[in-house]
Structure formats: C-alpha cells, structure tokens
Write an enzyme that holds these catalytic residues in place. Structure first.
Site, PDB file in Angstrom:
ATOM      1  N   VAL A 152       0.839  -1.201   0.000  1.00 41.38           N
ATOM      2  CA  VAL A 152       0.000   0.000   0.000  1.00 41.38           C
ATOM      3  C   VAL A 152       0.876   1.254   0.000  1.00 41.38           C
ATOM      4  CG1 VAL A 152      -1.871   1.231   1.155  1.00 41.38           C
ATOM      5  CG2 VAL A 152      -1.774  -1.272   1.242  1.00 41.38           C
ATOM      6  N   TYR A 153       1.856   1.293   0.888  1.00 42.18           N
ATOM      7  CA  TYR A 153       2.754   2.448   0.969  1.00 42.18           C
ATOM      8  C   TYR A 153       3.512   2.649  -0.340  1.00 42.18           C
ATOM      9  CZ  TYR A 153       6.577   5.436   2.573  1.00 42.18           C
ATOM     10  OH  TYR A 153       7.474   6.469   2.720  1.00 42.18           O
TER      11      TYR A 153
END
Length: 242
Positions: A152-153
């Site tokens: 996600v990051y």
C-alpha cells in the site's frame, strides 16, 4: 550553508518531527522564514518557541477537506509570501495487504496522495502569478522499487512520483521548479509501523539514515541556480540493499 535562502518564505507540512523538522531547521539556518504546518499543536508551539521568530506555527488537519483548503491563505496570513512549499506529511502501512484494514488504506492514500495533490493545486496559482517558486515533495525509494513488505505504501509513492514528474513538466514554463526526494529508511516515527523483524535487521546492520541526511539533500536541490532542476534524488543508507 549560510544565508542562501535569505528573504525566502517556506512552508513545510508534517513539520513537527522527522524530515519536516530537520528541513525546517536547515531552511532557517540558511536565512529563510518557515511556516511549520502540522496537526500537533502542542509540539508546534514548543518547537517554534525554540526556533524563534523565523518559525511560524500553523495547525492544520490536512485530512479535513475544509481545513486543507485553507493552506495557502493561512500561509500568506502568517508570513506574507510563499517561495518554497515542501509537501512532506505522510503515513505508512507495512506488512501483508490482507492484514490491513480498509480504513487504514483510505487514510494513508488520502494523506500520501490526495493531500499532496490538493496542497500543490492550492499553492500553484500563487506561484504561477509570481512566476517563481519551488515545490518539494517527500517521496520514498519505495516509489522506485516494488517493496514486497509494503504494497500500500509503495503504491502511494509510485503514484506521487508520477504526479511530481508530470506536474513538473506542466509548470516549468512558469519558472517553478518541482522535485521529489526519495529516502530509504529514515530514523523517524514513520518506522514505528515497520514490520518488527525488518526494523530490527535494519538497525542492526546500520541500514537507516537520519532526517538530517534527507534535509541535506533537499537543501542541495533548493540552492541550485534557477536554471538547474534536480528532479528526484534517491538517498539511501549505504548498507540498505534495494
């Protein structure tokens, strides 16, 4: 570095700690005034008292759309002008995607992507009218490499790298420089969310840099002649394998 930013006003988001605080201090040391933007009012108050009259506290919750929209107007109210905008605020999610909640995904993508785009959109008309300015964005080496423990990051930083490089091409004709700095692991609160085993290994191997290492890179980029743009700088610990 002495007085290279004298007469300049900068604004830094996420300024109360980590890279934002290190960059704020470096800019003030170089002669700038800095509007320090953060949601932590108590921390801002303490830090600005320590830094003196060159630091202006500005409490904004960037995840509140109405609050976020006041960014430029409040900067100008505090300091009268804006020459440098550093979009630095961000958050982190690591680990397996399946272990992440939808709410956490929304919050991180909103802060790491949407807020950055909205902040830049907010300050651009002012800089275009003045035909000068610098926009810096804190990205990550995760935006250049598909890091398997942070899907996600890393995705948020790939998105922001695309935003920086596409927008840079649109605004350079107005005399505005735009660039990103992409650190590897930095000794800051953001690493509190790293997978424990990865953080332990990184600390043991010396694979972490300090916020001042990143602020040094940012200051180098900002102080180049106006006909020079360092469009992205990747800053890694020498022992970090990526």
């Amino acid at each position: 570095m002495t007085n290279e930013l004298t007469g300049k006003v900068a604004a830094v988001t996420g300024a109360a700690s980590g890279i934002g605080l290190a960059t704020t201090k470096a800019m003030i040391d170089a002669g700038a005034k800095v509007v320090m933007i953060d949601r932590d009012e108590a921390a801002l108050k303490t830090i600005c008292e320590e830094l003196g009259e060159a630091a202006f506290p500005l409490v904004i919750d960037l995840l509140d759309p109405q609050d976020c929209d006041t960014l430029l107007s409040q900067i100008l109210e505090k300091a009268g002008q804006l020459d440098i905008f550093h979009a630095n605020a961000g958050s982190y999610i690591g680990g397996d995607l399946i272990d992440t909640s939808p709410a956490a995904i929304d919050r991180m993508l909103n802060l790491n992507v949407n807020v950055v785009i909205k902040n830049v959109h907010n300050v651009l008309p002012y800089m275009i009218e003045r035909r000068t300015g610098d926009i810096m964005v804190t990205s990550s080496v995760a935006g250049h490499f598909p890091v398997p423990w942070e899907p996600v990051y890393a995705s948020s930083k790939w998105a922001i790298n695309s935003f920086v490089q596409t927008t840079r091409r649109q605004i350079n004709k107005h005399g505005i420089r735009m660039a990103s700095v992409s650190p590897g692991p930095v000794n800051s609160a953001l690493l509190a969310d790293w997978p424990e085993e990865n953080l332990r290994k990184a600390k043991e191997s010396g694979s972490i840099i300090e916020p001042t290492d990143v602020s040094d890179a940012i200051m180098f980029m900002l102080t180049r002649p106006r006909n020079v743009t360092i469009r992205d700088m990747v800053v890694l610990p020498s022992n970090f394998d990526m």
